[in-house]
Design a protein around this motif. Structure first.
Motif, PDB file in Angstrom:
ATOM      1  N   ALA A 144     -38.216 -34.528 -11.619  1.00  0.00           N
ATOM      2  CA  ALA A 144     -39.242 -34.603 -11.827  1.00  0.00           C
ATOM      3  C   ALA A 144     -40.241 -33.877 -12.812  1.00  0.00           C
ATOM      4  CB  ALA A 144     -40.581 -35.714 -11.114  1.00  0.00           C
ATOM      5  N   VAL A 145     -40.318 -33.365 -14.360  1.00  0.00           N
ATOM      6  CA  VAL A 145     -41.195 -32.837 -14.687  1.00  0.00           C
ATOM      7  C   VAL A 145     -42.236 -33.427 -15.522  1.00  0.00           C
ATOM      8  CG1 VAL A 145     -39.828 -31.005 -14.562  1.00  0.00           C
ATOM      9  CG2 VAL A 145     -40.223 -32.909 -16.787  1.00  0.00           C
ATOM     10  N   TRP A 146     -43.765 -32.216 -15.406  1.00  0.00           N
ATOM     11  CA  TRP A 146     -44.499 -33.272 -16.450  1.00  0.00           C
ATOM     12  C   TRP A 146     -45.354 -32.409 -17.297  1.00  0.00           C
ATOM     13  CZ3 TRP A 146     -50.485 -33.132 -14.332  1.00  0.00           C
ATOM     14  CH2 TRP A 146     -50.999 -34.289 -15.118  1.00  0.00           C
ATOM     15  N   SER A 147     -45.807 -33.162 -18.571  1.00  0.00           N
ATOM     16  CA  SER A 147     -45.933 -31.947 -19.252  1.00  0.00           C
ATOM     17  C   SER A 147     -46.671 -33.269 -20.157  1.00  0.00           C
ATOM     18  CB  SER A 147     -45.492 -30.599 -19.585  1.00  0.00           C
ATOM     19  OG  SER A 147     -46.406 -30.155 -20.579  1.00  0.00           O
ATOM     20  N   PRO A 148     -47.654 -33.368 -20.703  1.00  0.00           N
ATOM     21  CA  PRO A 148     -48.573 -34.854 -21.363  1.00  0.00           C
ATOM     22  C   PRO A 148     -48.300 -34.915 -23.034  1.00  0.00           C
ATOM     23  CG  PRO A 148     -49.829 -34.017 -19.651  1.00  0.00           C
ATOM     24  CD  PRO A 148     -48.643 -32.967 -20.570  1.00  0.00           C
ATOM     25  N   GLY A 149     -48.334 -32.657 -23.350  1.00  0.00           N
ATOM     26  CA  GLY A 149     -48.056 -32.547 -24.546  1.00  0.00           C
ATOM     27  C   GLY A 149     -46.624 -32.968 -25.183  1.00  0.00           C
ATOM     28  N   LEU A 150     -46.203 -34.313 -26.365  1.00  0.00           N
ATOM     29  CA  LEU A 150     -45.093 -34.871 -26.956  1.00  0.00           C
ATOM     30  C   LEU A 150     -45.048 -34.438 -28.153  1.00  0.00           C
ATOM     31  CD1 LEU A 150     -46.381 -38.539 -26.178  1.00  0.00           C
ATOM     32  CD2 LEU A 150     -44.853 -37.120 -24.380  1.00  0.00           C
ATOM     33  N   ASN A 151     -43.328 -34.275 -28.207  1.00  0.00           N
ATOM     34  CA  ASN A 151     -42.573 -33.604 -29.784  1.00  0.00           C
ATOM     35  C   ASN A 151     -43.028 -35.472 -30.997  1.00  0.00           C
ATOM     36  OD1 ASN A 151     -40.550 -35.806 -29.239  1.00  0.00           O
ATOM     37  ND2 ASN A 151     -39.300 -34.114 -28.055  1.00  0.00           N
ATOM     38  N   SER A 152     -42.090 -34.576 -31.720  1.00  0.00           N
ATOM     39  CA  SER A 152     -42.216 -36.503 -32.444  1.00  0.00           C
ATOM     40  C   SER A 152     -41.284 -37.478 -32.185  1.00  0.00           C
ATOM     41  CB  SER A 152     -41.658 -35.691 -33.700  1.00  0.00           C
ATOM     42  OG  SER A 152     -40.220 -35.484 -33.714  1.00  0.00           O
ATOM     43  N   LYS A 153     -40.441 -37.279 -31.474  1.00  0.00           N
ATOM     44  CA  LYS A 153     -39.768 -38.356 -31.091  1.00  0.00           C
ATOM     45  C   LYS A 153     -40.208 -38.897 -29.770  1.00  0.00           C
ATOM     46  CE  LYS A 153     -36.389 -37.496 -33.431  1.00  0.00           C
ATOM     47  NZ  LYS A 153     -35.434 -37.182 -32.840  1.00  0.00           N
ATOM     48  N   GLY A 154     -41.999 -38.581 -28.694  1.00  0.00           N
ATOM     49  CA  GLY A 154     -42.325 -39.187 -27.438  1.00  0.00           C
ATOM     50  C   GLY A 154     -42.178 -38.709 -26.021  1.00  0.00           C
ATOM     51  N   ASN A 155     -41.574 -37.394 -26.083  1.00  0.00           N
ATOM     52  CA  ASN A 155     -40.784 -36.825 -25.309  1.00  0.00           C
ATOM     53  C   ASN A 155     -41.187 -35.520 -24.863  1.00  0.00           C
ATOM     54  OD1 ASN A 155     -39.092 -39.113 -24.669  1.00  0.00           O
ATOM     55  ND2 ASN A 155     -37.861 -38.131 -26.547  1.00  0.00           N
ATOM     56  N   SER A 156     -41.648 -35.640 -23.967  1.00  0.00           N
ATOM     57  CA  SER A 156     -42.178 -34.777 -23.353  1.00  0.00           C
ATOM     58  C   SER A 156     -41.476 -33.744 -23.582  1.00  0.00           C
ATOM     59  CB  SER A 156     -42.768 -33.771 -21.636  1.00  0.00           C
ATOM     60  OG  SER A 156     -43.587 -32.630 -21.602  1.00  0.00           O
ATOM     61  N   SER A 157     -42.089 -32.100 -24.685  1.00  0.00           N
ATOM     62  CA  SER A 157     -42.067 -30.771 -25.253  1.00  0.00           C
ATOM     63  C   SER A 157     -41.386 -29.854 -24.341  1.00  0.00           C
ATOM     64  CB  SER A 157     -42.577 -30.313 -26.268  1.00  0.00           C
ATOM     65  OG  SER A 157     -42.929 -31.775 -27.293  1.00  0.00           O
ATOM     66  N   LYS A 158     -42.806 -29.859 -23.536  1.00  0.00           N
ATOM     67  CA  LYS A 158     -42.655 -28.322 -22.478  1.00  0.00           C
ATOM     68  C   LYS A 158     -41.432 -28.850 -21.434  1.00  0.00           C
ATOM     69  CE  LYS A 158     -45.276 -25.049 -20.363  1.00  0.00           C
ATOM     70  NZ  LYS A 158     -46.919 -24.784 -20.165  1.00  0.00           N
ATOM     71  N   GLY A 159     -41.431 -29.946 -21.352  1.00  0.00           N
ATOM     72  CA  GLY A 159     -41.010 -30.457 -19.911  1.00  0.00           C
ATOM     73  C   GLY A 159     -38.677 -31.371 -20.173  1.00  0.00           C
ATOM     74  N   ILE A 160     -38.868 -31.424 -21.688  1.00  0.00           N
ATOM     75  CA  ILE A 160     -37.477 -31.033 -21.627  1.00  0.00           C
ATOM     76  C   ILE A 160     -37.152 -29.261 -21.620  1.00  0.00           C
ATOM     77  CG2 ILE A 160     -35.923 -30.857 -24.024  1.00  0.00           C
ATOM     78  CD1 ILE A 160     -37.220 -34.029 -24.164  1.00  0.00           C
ATOM     79  N   LYS A 161     -37.920 -28.500 -22.278  1.00  0.00           N
ATOM     80  CA  LYS A 161     -37.290 -27.005 -22.380  1.00  0.00           C
ATOM     81  C   LYS A 161     -37.512 -26.579 -20.427  1.00  0.00           C
ATOM     82  CE  LYS A 161     -36.357 -23.804 -24.821  1.00  0.00           C
ATOM     83  NZ  LYS A 161     -35.274 -23.756 -25.487  1.00  0.00           N
ATOM     84  N   ALA A 162     -38.448 -27.111 -20.195  1.00  0.00           N
ATOM     85  CA  ALA A 162     -38.092 -26.398 -18.614  1.00  0.00           C
ATOM     86  C   ALA A 162     -36.867 -27.311 -18.045  1.00  0.00           C
ATOM     87  CB  ALA A 162     -39.172 -27.122 -17.917  1.00  0.00           C
ATOM     88  N   LEU A 163     -36.121 -28.363 -18.185  1.00  0.00           N
ATOM     89  CA  LEU A 163     -34.738 -28.153 -17.502  1.00  0.00           C
ATOM     90  C   LEU A 163     -33.815 -28.381 -18.182  1.00  0.00           C
ATOM     91  CD1 LEU A 163     -36.143 -32.318 -17.393  1.00  0.00           C
ATOM     92  CD2 LEU A 163     -35.733 -31.375 -15.557  1.00  0.00           C
ATOM     93  N   GLU A 164     -34.391 -27.813 -19.424  1.00  0.00           N
ATOM     94  CA  GLU A 164     -32.684 -26.752 -20.216  1.00  0.00           C
ATOM     95  C   GLU A 164     -32.650 -25.642 -20.077  1.00  0.00           C
ATOM     96  OE1 GLU A 164     -31.655 -25.188 -24.657  1.00  0.00           O
ATOM     97  OE2 GLU A 164     -33.723 -26.420 -24.009  1.00  0.00           O
TER      98      GLU A 164
END
Length: 316
Positions: A273-293
């Motif tokens: 699980a990751v958490w970062s409240p800043g969202l991209n234009s699609k409503g998903n966590s920008s930093k969270g997705i990058k961290a998982l990538e």
């Protein structure tokens, strides 16, 4: 594999990450979120746990709760569920009305708003005390008896839930809602208001990485076949109209929420699980997705098989 060192490596990599995104403001209770918060928590199949950052701070899980309500409904009504909601990626925003009308009140999948509202309608029909029964189910999965709904968030969602009102009334007109629309919507808003930490989420979703069995109680939540169905839906539909991009970059079944949380699982290996409240234009966590990538690139863990090893890792 030293996941603790990998978390630190990811954190170092993200220090220069400038696409932090914006917190959700359309729900007033979420507008107070701090976009600089960041946490990562992983639980392995053997029960080992690894943490980095803000992993024990509760936050609003929002749409992540849709997976848990789906699992509960699936347990109760079985394959009859799919008569009322589909399993296809939406390819549209999570609150699209156009697609719902075109498909005559049958939501494209259970992880968009309309689909989750149908799931809530099913739970209200099946459970004597849906609010109490559902939160008890979540607590048992997580091992945390203190997980609770947040009244302020539920009320905030109700204040601005105009599109959700439109969804449920449209579905009611097509005969796909059985109960009172206000009762179903209220339950839906409360499900979205649940607060959990990264640690809670990673532990809660561990049953989906273990073939349907809760490692804390050794009780079977779903059959292996049912677990496959839920994991498939998360992979295809867990990130709204960014699901394909997430599968392409990360390669794991997962689910996001507009509170900034993301949970993902690697069958027979781990839940993260990751958490970062800043969202991209699609409503998903920008930093969270990058961290998982970055995480799945370094660990070469994804459901599509091991990735080739390069002399220099690339994250684009």
């Amino acid at each position: 594999m030293n996941y603790q060192e990998i978390f630190q490596e990811i954190s170092n990599e993200l220090k220069g990450f400038d696409e932090i995104g914006q917190v959700a403001t359309y729900i007033p209770a979420l507008a107070k979120g701090n976009p600089n918060k960041f946490g990562m928590y992983l639980v392995t199949e053997e029960g080992h746990e690894y943490a980095h950052g803000d992993t024990e701070e509760p936050f609003s899980i929002q749409s992540i709760s849709k997976v848990l309500s789906l699992v509960y409904a699936f347990k109760l009504v079985g394959t009859d569920l799919w008569k009322r909601v589909g399993v296809e990626p939406s390819g549209s925003p999570f609150n699209s009305l156009v697609q719902l009308e075109y498909e005559q009140g049958i939501p494209r999948n259970p992880l968009i708003n309309a689909g989750a509202i149908v799931i809530c309608d099913i739970l209200i029909s099946q459970l004597e005390n849906p609010y109490d029964d559902f939160i008890r189910f979540v607590r048992e999965l997580s091992g945390n008896p203190n997980i609770q709904y947040r009244e302020e968030t539920a009320a905030s969602e109700k204040e601005c839930g105009y599109k959700n009102n439109a969804h449920i009334n449209l579905m009611k007109s097509f005969g796909n809602i059985d109960n009172d629309v206000e009762q179903v919507l209220d339950f839906y808003f409360y499900l979205c208001s649940i607060e959990m930490s990264c640690k809670d989420l990673a532990q809660t979703f561990m049953f989906l990485a273990r073939g349907g069995k809760n490692p804390l109680t050794n009780k079977r939540v779903l059959t292996a076949q049912e677990t496959k169905r839920i994991n498939s839906i998360m992979l295809l539909c867990g990130f709204y109209d960014e699901a394909g991009e997430f599968a392409f970059k990360v390669g794991l079944p997962g689910k996001s929420g507009v509170g900034g949380g993301i949970v993902a699982i690697y069958p027979d290996q781990y839940s993260i699980a990751v958490w970062s409240p800043g969202l991209n234009s699609k409503g998903n966590s920008s930093k969270g997705i990058k961290a998982l990538e970055i995480f799945t690139t370094i660990t070469q863990s994804n459901v599509f098989g091991p990735m080739p090893i390069f002399d220099e890792l690339e994250y684009e």
